[in-house]
Design a protein around this motif. Structure first.
Motif, PDB file in Angstrom:
ATOM      1  N   LEU A  13       4.721 -30.780  15.080  1.00  0.00           N
ATOM      2  CA  LEU A  13       4.075 -30.719  13.772  1.00  0.00           C
ATOM      3  C   LEU A  13       3.241 -31.965  13.516  1.00  0.00           C
ATOM      4  CD1 LEU A  13       6.966 -29.216  11.590  1.00  0.00           C
ATOM      5  CD2 LEU A  13       4.927 -28.043  12.441  1.00  0.00           C
ATOM      6  N   ARG A  14       3.725 -33.123  13.886  1.00  0.00           N
ATOM      7  CA  ARG A  14       2.938 -34.347  13.690  1.00  0.00           C
ATOM      8  C   ARG A  14       1.653 -34.307  14.519  1.00  0.00           C
ATOM      9  NH1 ARG A  14       8.231 -36.801  14.136  1.00  0.00           N
ATOM     10  NH2 ARG A  14       8.961 -37.472  12.069  1.00  0.00           N
ATOM     11  N   SER A  15       1.785 -33.884  15.738  1.00  0.00           N
ATOM     12  CA  SER A  15       0.582 -33.812  16.599  1.00  0.00           C
ATOM     13  C   SER A  15      -0.431 -32.808  16.042  1.00  0.00           C
ATOM     14  CB  SER A  15       0.989 -33.404  18.022  1.00  0.00           C
ATOM     15  OG  SER A  15       1.868 -34.354  18.576  1.00  0.00           O
ATOM     16  N   PHE A  16       0.088 -31.684  15.533  1.00  0.00           N
ATOM     17  CA  PHE A  16      -0.806 -30.659  15.001  1.00  0.00           C
ATOM     18  C   PHE A  16      -1.523 -31.145  13.750  1.00  0.00           C
ATOM     19  CE2 PHE A  16      -1.204 -26.458  12.666  1.00  0.00           C
ATOM     20  CZ  PHE A  16      -2.357 -26.095  13.342  1.00  0.00           C
ATOM     21  N   THR A  17      -0.780 -31.791  12.840  1.00  0.00           N
ATOM     22  CA  THR A  17      -1.419 -32.292  11.610  1.00  0.00           C
ATOM     23  C   THR A  17      -2.439 -33.379  11.915  1.00  0.00           C
ATOM     24  OG1 THR A  17       0.436 -33.832  11.299  1.00  0.00           O
ATOM     25  CG2 THR A  17       0.552 -31.734  10.156  1.00  0.00           C
ATOM     26  N   GLU A  18      -2.186 -34.183  12.921  1.00  0.00           N
ATOM     27  CA  GLU A  18      -3.143 -35.236  13.289  1.00  0.00           C
ATOM     28  C   GLU A  18      -4.444 -34.625  13.795  1.00  0.00           C
ATOM     29  OE1 GLU A  18      -3.395 -39.234  16.115  1.00  0.00           O
ATOM     30  OE2 GLU A  18      -1.608 -37.958  16.145  1.00  0.00           O
ATOM     31  N   ILE A  19      -4.320 -33.564  14.581  1.00  0.00           N
ATOM     32  CA  ILE A  19      -5.531 -32.912  15.107  1.00  0.00           C
ATOM     33  C   ILE A  19      -6.295 -32.231  13.994  1.00  0.00           C
ATOM     34  CG2 ILE A  19      -6.348 -31.068  16.619  1.00  0.00           C
ATOM     35  CD1 ILE A  19      -3.987 -31.711  18.463  1.00  0.00           C
ATOM     36  N   ILE A  20      -5.570 -31.475  13.135  1.00  0.00           N
ATOM     37  CA  ILE A  20      -6.228 -30.741  12.060  1.00  0.00           C
ATOM     38  C   ILE A  20      -6.901 -31.693  11.080  1.00  0.00           C
ATOM     39  CG2 ILE A  20      -5.834 -29.196  10.106  1.00  0.00           C
ATOM     40  CD1 ILE A  20      -5.795 -27.864  12.837  1.00  0.00           C
ATOM     41  N   ALA A  21      -6.256 -32.823  10.813  1.00  0.00           N
ATOM     42  CA  ALA A  21      -6.822 -33.791   9.863  1.00  0.00           C
ATOM     43  C   ALA A  21      -8.142 -34.346  10.356  1.00  0.00           C
ATOM     44  CB  ALA A  21      -5.831 -34.917   9.601  1.00  0.00           C
TER      45      ALA A  21
END
Length: 488
Positions: A45-53
């Motif tokens: 989830l952290r990796s995904f939010t970093e990419i989406i941001a």
């Protein structure tokens, strides 16, 4: 608990410990698995939010229609079925949801606003309360807003629940099996204790010869216990045997004392009655009264001396330096005085060489009483003309005075009891005035032991008897005594 057997108590304790151990292991394993799954999901989830941001610098694009056939596989691939955008006011600006998840199963908007934006994962409840979600929030890049990615914990919770169910079933089965095995093993392990219990019960019923069998190796606890119990049982059996023997000796002693006292008393009473009736022979009656009274006095004195020697032997002797050669030389003269027809020789111990020095610390009067008794026995219990030998010297650092004869000797049974009180090898002898009381040798041995020595006998039937007085040799230099001359 106290009413339960040792086997049951041990089994309950072992089962309780096993149950506690299985519970701790199951709890630890399930906790570690849950922690691992959450850490893995949080990382995704952290990796995904970093990419989406970073890939949405202008915020969510509302002009693009949602295409479930593309979104669902993409969200499943990254493990986040729910993506939400919050504007600067905390309002939901846009969302991406997997169509495979019911709308009521997603978290509420209010719960999304409560998520901290420091990428710390939190747990949210679904809108309908049917499950839990794991969510991570991060500030957007290029616009004022927040990116939130969430994933359901249904699969993780199901895995943990299955693990706990499996642990419970397998643990219960293992506990039952191990309890049965433990019951059997404890039964075999405690079997030696039951054997010991049976032995103790047999001993309590009076069988003192019972012993605990070899139930285990000597170095084990059961082996040590069996050895200790057998040692204790042997001591108990010996103590009971000694007590029985002492009681038998006491009964025999009282019987002998009664008999020895009754004989002179009957004589005195009879003579008194005869004198009272005025019959003839009054002088003879008085002589008999005097003779029996003397015998009674001697018996009483001997019994008193024995009692004193038993109670405080050291207090009955007055020790002083002396040499046993003095007593040996006097013993030779005593034999000649009692029976001039006998041949008498004065030698070293065992008839070897000449008499040797035998310095001791002793009470001369008491030791002379011992030697006189031995000489009297040699004269009284051997035929006339029997040779008597007096030996004196040292053997292995001990002073020895020996009175031996070539008489008929004694059997092993007689030799074993010759120092018993009131024992006579010939029980048929009458109790004349000159007859002994059967206390002489007992007194002689008690006197010897009061000096720290002993009086022993060596004899065999038909081979004579040798009584040996053995005392500690004194280191007092040369003790001046009259030298014994060789027998003529």
């Amino acid at each position: 608990m106290k009413r339960l057997s040792l086997r049951a108590r041990l089994l309950l304790l072992t089962t309780a410990l096993l149950l506690a151990g299985l519970s701790l292991i199951s709890t630890f394993v399930s906790h570690q698995l849950e922690r691992y799954q959450l850490d893995r999901l949080d990382s995704q989830l952290r990796s995904f939010t970093e990419i989406i941001a970073q890939v949405s610098p202008n915020g969510p694009d509302r002009s693009q229609p949602a295409r479930p056939q593309l979104i669902d596989p993409a969200l499943d691939l990254i493990g986040a079925p729910y993506l939400a955008y919050l504007d600067s006011n905390g309002a939901v600006a846009g969302t991406l949801r997997s169509s495979r998840v019911a709308a009521t199963s997603f978290p509420t908007d209010d719960s999304l606003r409560s998520i901290p934006t420091d990428t710390k994962a939190v747990v949210l409840r679904s809108a309908d309360g049917s499950g839990r979600w794991r969510a991570v929030a991060r500030p957007a890049t290029g616009w004022k807003g927040t990116v939130i990615a969430a994933a359901p914990l249904t699969e993780a919770d199901a895995t943990i629940a299955q693990l706990r169910t499996s642990s419970l079933i397998s643990g219960t089965a293992l506990l039952v099996v191990l309890t049965l095995v433990g019951w059997w093993a404890l039964g075999r392990g405690l079997r030696p204790l039951r054997r010991i219990e049976n032995t103790a019960a047999a001993i309590a019923d009076g069988d003192l010869a019972q012993r605990v069998p070899g139930l285990a190796a000597p170095q084990t606890e059961i082996g040590h216990l069996a050895t200790s119990l057998n040692t204790m049982l042997g001591q108990l059996e010996q103590a009971f045997a000694d007590r029985s023997a002492a009681e038998a000796r006491m009964r025999a002693f009282l019987s002998d004392v009664s008999h020895e006292l009754r004989t002179p008393l009957v004589g005195i009473k009879g003579s008194t009655e005869l004198y009272r009736m005025g019959g003839s022979g009054a002088d003879e009656a008085m002589e008999r009264i005097d003779r029996e009274a003397t015998r009674l006095t001697r018996l009483t004195e001997e019994l008193l001396l024995l009692a004193q020697l038993d109670e405080a032997p050291e207090g009955q002797v007055d020790l002083a330096p002396m040499d046993l050669r003095t007593l040996a030389n006097d013993a030779r003269h005593d034999v000649r005085a009692l029976d001039p027809s006998r041949r008498i020789s004065l030698t070293g111990v065992d008839g070897e060489d000449a008499p040797g020095p035998a310095a001791v610390f002793g009470d001369e009067d008491r030791l002379r009483q011992v030697v006189s008794n031995l000489v009297g026995n040699a004269i009284a219990h051997t035929p006339a003309g029997t040779t008597v030998r007096v030996g004196v010297g040292t053997v292995d650092g001990e002073a020895v005075l020996e009175i031996s004869d070539d008489g008929p000797g004694m059997t092993e049974e007689q030799a074993a009891r010759v120092f018993d009180r009131f024992y006579r090898a010939d029980r048929s002898r009458n109790h004349s005035a000159g007859a002994g009381t059967g206390l002489g040798l007992a007194i002689a041995r008690s006197i010897a032991r009061a000096h720290g020595g002993d009086l022993v006998v060596r004899t065999a039937l038909g081979e004579g008897a040798a009584f040996r007085l053995v005392l500690r040799q004194a280191d007092v230099g040369r003790v001046e005594v009259g030298h014994a001359r060789d027998a003529e």
